[in-house]
Design a protein around this motif. Structure first.
Motif, PDB file in Angstrom:
ATOM      1  N   GLU A  55       3.376  16.629  -1.778  1.00  0.00           N
ATOM      2  CA  GLU A  55       4.965  16.112  -1.521  1.00  0.00           C
ATOM      3  C   GLU A  55       4.524  14.984  -0.549  1.00  0.00           C
ATOM      4  OE1 GLU A  55       6.826  19.019   1.406  1.00  0.00           O
ATOM      5  OE2 GLU A  55       6.487  19.827  -0.245  1.00  0.00           O
ATOM      6  N   GLY A  56       5.691  14.374  -0.458  1.00  0.00           N
ATOM      7  CA  GLY A  56       5.801  13.321   0.672  1.00  0.00           C
ATOM      8  C   GLY A  56       7.010  12.801   1.262  1.00  0.00           C
ATOM      9  N   TYR A  57       7.357  12.284   2.334  1.00  0.00           N
ATOM     10  CA  TYR A  57       8.549  11.901   2.985  1.00  0.00           C
ATOM     11  C   TYR A  57       8.722  10.285   3.486  1.00  0.00           C
ATOM     12  CZ  TYR A  57       8.693  16.872   2.972  1.00  0.00           C
ATOM     13  OH  TYR A  57       8.662  18.449   2.625  1.00  0.00           O
ATOM     14  N   ARG A  58       9.582   9.690   3.057  1.00  0.00           N
ATOM     15  CA  ARG A  58       9.644   8.236   3.563  1.00  0.00           C
ATOM     16  C   ARG A  58      10.494   8.445   4.533  1.00  0.00           C
ATOM     17  NH1 ARG A  58      10.292   3.861   4.521  1.00  0.00           N
ATOM     18  NH2 ARG A  58      10.284   1.929   3.816  1.00  0.00           N
ATOM     19  N   LEU A  59      10.065   8.358   5.738  1.00  0.00           N
ATOM     20  CA  LEU A  59      10.847   8.326   7.195  1.00  0.00           C
ATOM     21  C   LEU A  59      11.042   6.768   7.874  1.00  0.00           C
ATOM     22  CD1 LEU A  59       9.443  11.418   8.527  1.00  0.00           C
ATOM     23  CD2 LEU A  59      11.242  11.135   7.257  1.00  0.00           C
ATOM     24  N   THR A 113      10.632   1.441   0.391  1.00  0.00           N
ATOM     25  CA  THR A 113      10.988   2.648  -0.649  1.00  0.00           C
ATOM     26  C   THR A 113      10.718   2.135  -2.032  1.00  0.00           C
ATOM     27  OG1 THR A 113      12.884   3.297   0.788  1.00  0.00           O
ATOM     28  CG2 THR A 113      12.832   3.781  -1.610  1.00  0.00           C
ATOM     29  N   ASN A 166      13.261  -1.477   4.973  1.00  0.00           N
ATOM     30  CA  ASN A 166      13.452  -0.301   4.500  1.00  0.00           C
ATOM     31  C   ASN A 166      13.750  -0.305   2.782  1.00  0.00           C
ATOM     32  OD1 ASN A 166      13.408   1.135   7.014  1.00  0.00           O
ATOM     33  ND2 ASN A 166      15.673   0.852   7.091  1.00  0.00           N
ATOM     34  N   THR A 216       6.897   2.441  -2.380  1.00  0.00           N
ATOM     35  CA  THR A 216       6.247   3.686  -2.529  1.00  0.00           C
ATOM     36  C   THR A 216       6.788   4.260  -3.903  1.00  0.00           C
ATOM     37  OG1 THR A 216       6.924   4.008  -0.090  1.00  0.00           O
ATOM     38  CG2 THR A 216       6.657   6.079  -1.645  1.00  0.00           C
TER      39      THR A 216
END
Length: 64
Positions: A22-26, A50, A46, A53
């Motif tokens: 899993e991953g998170y785009r912060l 996104t 931003n 990614t």
């Protein structure tokens, strides 16, 4: 078609070399005042981040 950017090859390289569950785009601007002073640049960073990614993930993995 691959997006043209210096960021995309970096993101693609990391995703292709390392398995992730899993991953998170912060995404965030380090300095709040700068994000208000240059809102267009902050939004572009931003949005592009996104997109790059998701594009790298789409190219590397089969989705539904």
């Amino acid at each position: 078609m691959r997006p043209a950017s210096k960021s995309y090859p970096s993101i693609f390289s990391v995703f292709s070399k390392h398995p992730f569950d899993e991953g998170y785009r912060l995404a965030a601007q380090s300095f709040l005042a700068e994000s208000f002073a240059d809102g267009c640049s902050t939004m572009k960073t931003n949005t592009n981040g996104t997109y790059y990614t998701l594009a790298a993930l789409r190219e590397l993995h089969d989705f539904y």
